[in-house]
Design an enzyme around this catalytic site. Sequence first.
Site, PDB file in Angstrom:
ATOM      1  N   LYS A   1      -0.818  -1.295   1.366  1.00 38.43           N
ATOM      2  CA  LYS A   1      -1.522  -1.678   0.126  1.00 38.43           C
ATOM      3  C   LYS A   1      -0.551  -2.547  -0.679  1.00 38.43           C
ATOM      4  O   LYS A   1       0.671  -2.391  -0.574  1.00 38.43           O
ATOM      5  CB  LYS A   1      -1.883  -0.387  -0.646  1.00 38.43           C
ATOM      6  CG  LYS A   1      -2.306  -0.583  -2.091  1.00 38.43           C
ATOM      7  CD  LYS A   1      -3.813  -0.671  -2.216  1.00 38.43           C
ATOM      8  CE  LYS A   1      -4.243  -1.053  -3.628  1.00 38.43           C
ATOM      9  NZ  LYS A   1      -5.082  -2.236  -3.707  1.00 38.43           N
TER      10      LYS A   1
ATOM     11  N   SER B   1     -13.093  -3.434  -7.045  1.00 41.92           N
ATOM     12  CA  SER B   1     -12.322  -4.083  -8.116  1.00 41.92           C
ATOM     13  C   SER B   1     -11.158  -3.157  -8.485  1.00 41.92           C
ATOM     14  O   SER B   1     -10.987  -2.778  -9.638  1.00 41.92           O
ATOM     15  CB  SER B   1     -13.200  -4.367  -9.344  1.00 41.92           C
ATOM     16  OG  SER B   1     -13.569  -3.155  -9.955  1.00 41.92           O
TER      17      SER B   1
ATOM     18  N   GLY C   1      -7.895  -3.570  -8.529  1.00 42.56           N
ATOM     19  CA  GLY C   1      -6.934  -4.133  -9.482  1.00 42.56           C
ATOM     20  C   GLY C   1      -5.489  -3.818  -9.147  1.00 42.56           C
ATOM     21  O   GLY C   1      -4.644  -3.629 -10.035  1.00 42.56           O
ATOM     22  N   LEU C   2      -5.209  -3.740  -7.833  1.00 41.64           N
ATOM     23  CA  LEU C   2      -3.830  -3.596  -7.340  1.00 41.64           C
ATOM     24  C   LEU C   2      -3.143  -2.332  -7.864  1.00 41.64           C
ATOM     25  O   LEU C   2      -1.966  -2.359  -8.223  1.00 41.64           O
ATOM     26  CB  LEU C   2      -2.985  -4.842  -7.667  1.00 41.64           C
ATOM     27  CG  LEU C   2      -3.515  -6.169  -7.141  1.00 41.64           C
ATOM     28  CD1 LEU C   2      -2.554  -7.308  -7.489  1.00 41.64           C
ATOM     29  CD2 LEU C   2      -3.752  -6.139  -5.643  1.00 41.64           C
TER      30      LEU C   2
ATOM     31  N   ASN D   1       2.622  -5.864   1.902  1.00 44.89           N
ATOM     32  CA  ASN D   1       1.836  -6.817   1.101  1.00 44.89           C
ATOM     33  C   ASN D   1       2.370  -6.783  -0.334  1.00 44.89           C
ATOM     34  O   ASN D   1       2.485  -5.708  -0.928  1.00 44.89           O
ATOM     35  CB  ASN D   1       0.357  -6.407   1.160  1.00 44.89           C
ATOM     36  CG  ASN D   1      -0.542  -7.315   0.357  1.00 44.89           C
ATOM     37  OD1 ASN D   1      -0.389  -7.445  -0.846  1.00 44.89           O
ATOM     38  ND2 ASN D   1      -1.494  -7.935   1.020  1.00 44.89           N
TER      39      ASN D   1
ATOM     40  N   CYS E   1      -5.766 -12.002  -4.733  1.00 41.24           N
ATOM     41  CA  CYS E   1      -6.553 -10.836  -5.175  1.00 41.24           C
ATOM     42  C   CYS E   1      -7.531 -11.282  -6.264  1.00 41.24           C
ATOM     43  O   CYS E   1      -7.114 -11.802  -7.300  1.00 41.24           O
ATOM     44  CB  CYS E   1      -5.653  -9.726  -5.716  1.00 41.24           C
ATOM     45  SG  CYS E   1      -6.618  -8.386  -6.445  1.00 41.24           S
TER      46      CYS E   1
ATOM     47  N   GLY F   1     -11.988  -9.610   7.766  1.00 37.04           N
ATOM     48  CA  GLY F   1     -13.277  -9.927   7.153  1.00 37.04           C
ATOM     49  C   GLY F   1     -14.377  -9.276   7.979  1.00 37.04           C
ATOM     50  O   GLY F   1     -14.916  -9.896   8.906  1.00 37.04           O
ATOM     51  N   GLY F   2     -14.657  -8.024   7.689  1.00 39.28           N
ATOM     52  CA  GLY F   2     -15.801  -7.338   8.306  1.00 39.28           C
ATOM     53  C   GLY F   2     -15.665  -7.018   9.776  1.00 39.28           C
ATOM     54  O   GLY F   2     -16.667  -6.929  10.490  1.00 39.28           O
TER      55      GLY F   2
ATOM     56  N   GLY G   1     -10.455  -3.600   8.102  1.00 41.24           N
ATOM     57  CA  GLY G   1     -10.408  -3.234   6.681  1.00 41.24           C
ATOM     58  C   GLY G   1     -11.461  -2.215   6.311  1.00 41.24           C
ATOM     59  O   GLY G   1     -11.290  -1.010   6.503  1.00 41.24           O
TER      60      GLY G   1
HETATM   61  C1  SIN Z   1      -7.364  -4.749  -5.256  1.00 39.23           C
HETATM   62  O1  SIN Z   1      -6.467  -3.892  -5.334  1.00 39.23           O
HETATM   63  O2  SIN Z   1      -7.958  -5.148  -6.250  1.00 39.23           O
HETATM   64  C2  SIN Z   1      -7.734  -5.329  -3.926  1.00 39.23           C
HETATM   65  C3  SIN Z   1      -6.636  -6.110  -3.351  1.00 39.23           C
HETATM   66  C4  SIN Z   1      -7.012  -7.510  -2.988  1.00 39.23           C
HETATM   67  O3  SIN Z   1      -8.191  -7.859  -2.888  1.00 39.23           O
HETATM   68  O4  SIN Z   1      -6.110  -8.328  -2.772  1.00 39.23           O
END
Ligand code: SIN
Length: 316
Positions: free
Chosen positions: A47, A72, A74-75, A101, A132, A244-245, A266
Amino acid sequence: MAKVDLTTKIGTLIFKNPVTVASGTFGSKDEYARYLNYERLGAIVTKTVTPKPRKGNQMPRIFETPSGMLNSIGLQNKGIDDFIENKIPYFKKIKTHLIVNIAGESIEDFVALAKKLDREKSVSALELNISCPNVKKGLEFCAKPELTYEVVKAVKDTTKLPFFTKLSPEAHDFLGVAEAAIKAGSDALSLINTIRGMAVDVEKCRPQLANVFGGLSGPAIRPIALRYLHEVKCEFDIPVMAMGGIMTAQDALEFLIAGAHLIAVGTANFVNPKATMEILGGIEGYMKRKGYASVNEVRGSLRIKEASEDRSVPAG
Ligand code: SIN
C-alpha cells in the site's frame, strides 16, 4: 510436459513469476497470509507509504458499482518511519521481491522517501504513485509531462533502486507523460491507476462517497487498461506492470499477450483472497496447453496484423 518457466526479468530483477498484487489491495503486512503463501507471488507491492502518517478521507470511502468498485481511501497509512520499523522486518523473511509504493505532495517528499528506502536491503524496487485520484496534492505530477519528468528525474538521481512509475489514464497527454517518465529514467511503468467516478444514493440524494469522487477499479476498466498498455508497447520499449480489473487467468493472459512483464491483481483480492494463486495456476495451465516453455514466449505474442487480415472483406 515439463514444468513451464515463469521467470520474468526486468533490468537486474528476476521475478519467479509475473503475478503480483496492485498497491492498496493486499493489506499492508500479513493480512492475506492465512490465505496464501506470499513466497509464491512474483512480488508483493505495498500500500502507498507517505512521509507522514495519513488518516485518509472521510467514510464512506468504498462503494461497489457494476463490474467495479469506487474507492476514495486517500492514502491512509502510518508513514515511512513506521513502515521501516514495523513492516519491513516482516517482509525481510519472505523470499520474494518487495516493491514499495510511495507518494508525496512535493518532489522533496518523493526524494526523502526514496532516500530512506534506498538503505533498506529487503526492498527490491519502488513504485512512484504520481496518480492517486483521491488526494488534493500529488496528482499533478502525472498531469503534465514536464512535471512527470521533474519528479522521476529527482528520484532517479536519489536512489539506485529500480522503480516503476504509476500513471493515470486521466492524463490528457498520456503518451507524453509516459515518454517523460521513461526519459527521466523510470525503469518500468505501472499501468493504470484508477479512473475517477461517482455514484449517487437516490434515497438520500447524496453521493455514495463522502469525498464525492472515487477511483474506479475492477473489470469495468479492464479494456481501458489494456488499451493503454497496447498504446505504450507500440510506442516505447519499456517493461510494464499492468493492472486494471484482472480477475482471472484469462484476464491476466490478455495483458501478458499484449506485452506486460508483470500483472498486478487488485480488486479481485477483495472478492477472492486466493485470486493470485488461481491466476498463477491458470497461466501455467494455458502455457502447457499451448506448448509454451517460457512465459517470455507469451509476452507480446499479440498478432494484430493477422487479426485484421482474418477479418478483411474478400475482394470482388
Ligand atoms: C487511495 O489510497 O486513495 C488509493 C490509492 C491510489 O489510487 O493510488
